[in-house]
Enzyme design. Structure first.
Site, PDB file in Angstrom:
ATOM      1  N   LYS A 181      13.262  92.885  17.961  1.00 29.15           N
ATOM      2  CA  LYS A 181      14.445  92.172  18.481  1.00 29.15           C
ATOM      3  C   LYS A 181      14.018  90.955  19.317  1.00 29.15           C
ATOM      4  O   LYS A 181      12.837  90.767  19.584  1.00 29.15           O
ATOM      5  CB  LYS A 181      15.299  93.124  19.318  1.00 29.15           C
ATOM      6  CG  LYS A 181      15.658  94.426  18.598  1.00 29.15           C
ATOM      7  CD  LYS A 181      16.956  94.353  17.823  1.00 29.15           C
ATOM      8  CE  LYS A 181      16.994  95.385  16.741  1.00 29.15           C
ATOM      9  NZ  LYS A 181      18.136  96.274  16.715  1.00 29.15           N
TER      10      LYS A 181
HETATM   11  C1  LIG Z   1      18.501  97.537  16.176  1.00 31.72           C
HETATM   12  C2  LIG Z   1      19.913  97.862  16.008  1.00 31.72           C
HETATM   13  C3  LIG Z   1      20.525  98.876  16.778  1.00 31.72           C
HETATM   14  C4  LIG Z   1      19.791  99.687  17.809  1.00 31.72           C
HETATM   15  O1  LIG Z   1      18.687 100.323  17.311  1.00 31.72           O
HETATM   16  P1  LIG Z   1      17.667 101.185  18.159  1.00 31.72           P
HETATM   17  O2  LIG Z   1      16.482 101.257  17.266  1.00 31.72           O
HETATM   18  O3  LIG Z   1      18.304 102.502  18.407  1.00 31.72           O
HETATM   19  O4  LIG Z   1      17.377 100.493  19.466  1.00 31.72           O
HETATM   20  C5  LIG Z   1      21.883  99.080  16.610  1.00 31.72           C
HETATM   21  N1  LIG Z   1      22.608  98.356  15.742  1.00 31.72           N
HETATM   22  C6  LIG Z   1      22.064  97.382  15.006  1.00 31.72           C
HETATM   23  C7  LIG Z   1      22.932  96.577  14.091  1.00 31.72           C
HETATM   24  C8  LIG Z   1      20.689  97.117  15.094  1.00 31.72           C
HETATM   25  O5  LIG Z   1      20.136  96.161  14.333  1.00 31.72           O
END
Ligand SMILES: *Cc1c(COP(=O)(O)O)cnc(C)c1O
Length: 371
Positions: A181
């Site tokens: 991210k």
């Molecule tokens: C990355 C992501 C999340 C959260 O993911 P985690 O791996 O649990 O931190 C939630 N929704 C979307 C659309 C994502 O891309």
């Protein structure tokens, strides 16, 4: 991989602040999580942030905080990472999918009204690949029907629409800080909101349902979704550099757009007026004359050259356990399926060089013209 799909941007200071926490001995429930929450709320432009151990946890807390339960319907997008649907299923509520817009890849507001029933409680939209959904329109529809709005902004830290940052729309937003991210804490996430009641409910549920009455006072069903201090310290340090890292992502995206603008067989992402795009990934797609097998051949070819790439996203309504749970089937969401069969996520990270972008673009161009 010679050129990876994603790569976190970790500087010496990131390493030092984490090491300092480890040396301090205070590894949980300390000042770093609080500092991260304060900085994140300020960055997004909201009054509260609750730091948790993943974006998925943050989504789950929000669904519970809004009192969404068995049989309640939540309108959401089939073109997303699975967590945005799973959080609804955790509470035995029913995800109701609505197809996406082919340009933004976010839920299509024009299709939402037809999906509303007497059991609909909320709309859970996603800022797909960092592109802000049409929140002003989604909020108008929600108001008309008396629905709550949840913003899954896990891919959109730093994006904005009409000068308002992602995460600040609806009753609350969610971030995830997995290493691919815009900023990372390793694993981690957060709820961000202006609603003090939602914030304190999420905070309590993330911490074993504790109330104000002390360590062993539990006032509701809770979880251990807390963010540890090492992760929070990394978050503070990363957030300090967020704008700089996002600007570098913007530059890399610009290089890709320059390098691929004349390739007729692919559709490039475009950003409309009034949108600030904080790029999560860089995803192109083949035009409609091509299909899944062409796309898969390109993915395999790029990987054989050491270029990381992926078929972001596979439609949620076609995942095997979703089909078994909800009875969904191919053909129900044609825009999502048209897009998902043709997407190619290319290597994308802040430290990417122009030479690397040109290497990837040349390989893609060569593979596409060989189809
Ligand atoms: C990355 C992501 C999340 C959260 O993911 P985690 O791996 O649990 O931190 C939630 N929704 C979307 C659309 C994502 O891309």
């Amino acid at each position: 991989m010679k050129i990876p799909l994603a790569q976190p941007d970790i500087c010496d200071e990131d390493v030092e602040v984490v090491a300092d926490v480890v040396r301090s001995g205070q590894l949980a429930l300390g000042p770093k999580a609080e500092a991260f929450e304060t900085a994140l709320a300020e960055y997004v432009g909201v009054t509260h942030a609750v730091a948790v151990n993943s974006g998925t946890s943050a989504l789950h807390l929000l669904v519970r905080a809004l009192g969404i339960g068995p049989g309640d319907e939540v309108i959401t997008t089939p073109f997303s990472f699975i967590a945005s649907t799973n959080c609804i299923l955790f509470e035995r509520a029913v995800p109701v999918f609505v197809d996406i817009e082919p340009t933004t890849l976010c839920i299509d507001p024009e299709r939402i009204g037809a999906a509303v029933t007497s059991r609909t409680r909320a709309i859970l939209g996603v800022d797909a690949f960092g592109y802000p959904a049409d929140w002003p329109e989604i909020e108008r529809i929600a108001d008309r029907h008396g629905l709550a709005v949840i913003e899954d902004s896990a891919e959109a830290l730093g994006s904005a629409r009409g000068g308002r940052r992602c995460g600040s729309f609806g009753v609350a937003g969610v971030f995830g800080f997995y290493p691919n991210k815009q900023i990372t804490t390793g694993e981690g996430g957060a709820v961000v909101t202006d609603d003090g009641r939602v914030a304190s409910l999420c905070r309590s549920m993330a911490d074993q349902g504790r109330g104000d009455g002390g360590w062993l006072n539990h006032v509701q069903l809770g979880y251990n979704y807390r963010l540890d201090e090492m992760s929070a310290a990394l978050g503070v340090s990363q957030l300090r550099r967020a704008e700089e890292m996002i600007e570098r992502r913007v530059r890399v995206a610009g290089w890709y757009i320059d390098a691929l603008a004349d390739v007729e067989e692919i559709v490039l992402p475009s950003v409309e007026e009034g949108v600030r795009m904080s790029w999560f990934v860089f995803v192109v797609r083949l035009t409609e004359g091509f299909g899944r097998s062409d796309r898969d051949r390109i993915l395999a070819g790029l990987r054989a050259e050491g270029i990381g790439c992926r078929d972001y996203f596979q439609p949620i309504h076609l995942q095997s356990f979703i089909r078994e749970t909800l009875g969904t089937a191919p053909g129900e969401f044609p825009v999502t399926e048209m897009v998902a069969e043709r997407t190619i996520a290319l290597p994308f990270f802040p430290a990417m060089t122009r030479t690397q972008v040109e290497t990837v673009a040349a390989a893609l161009r060569r593979r596409v013209s060989a189809l």
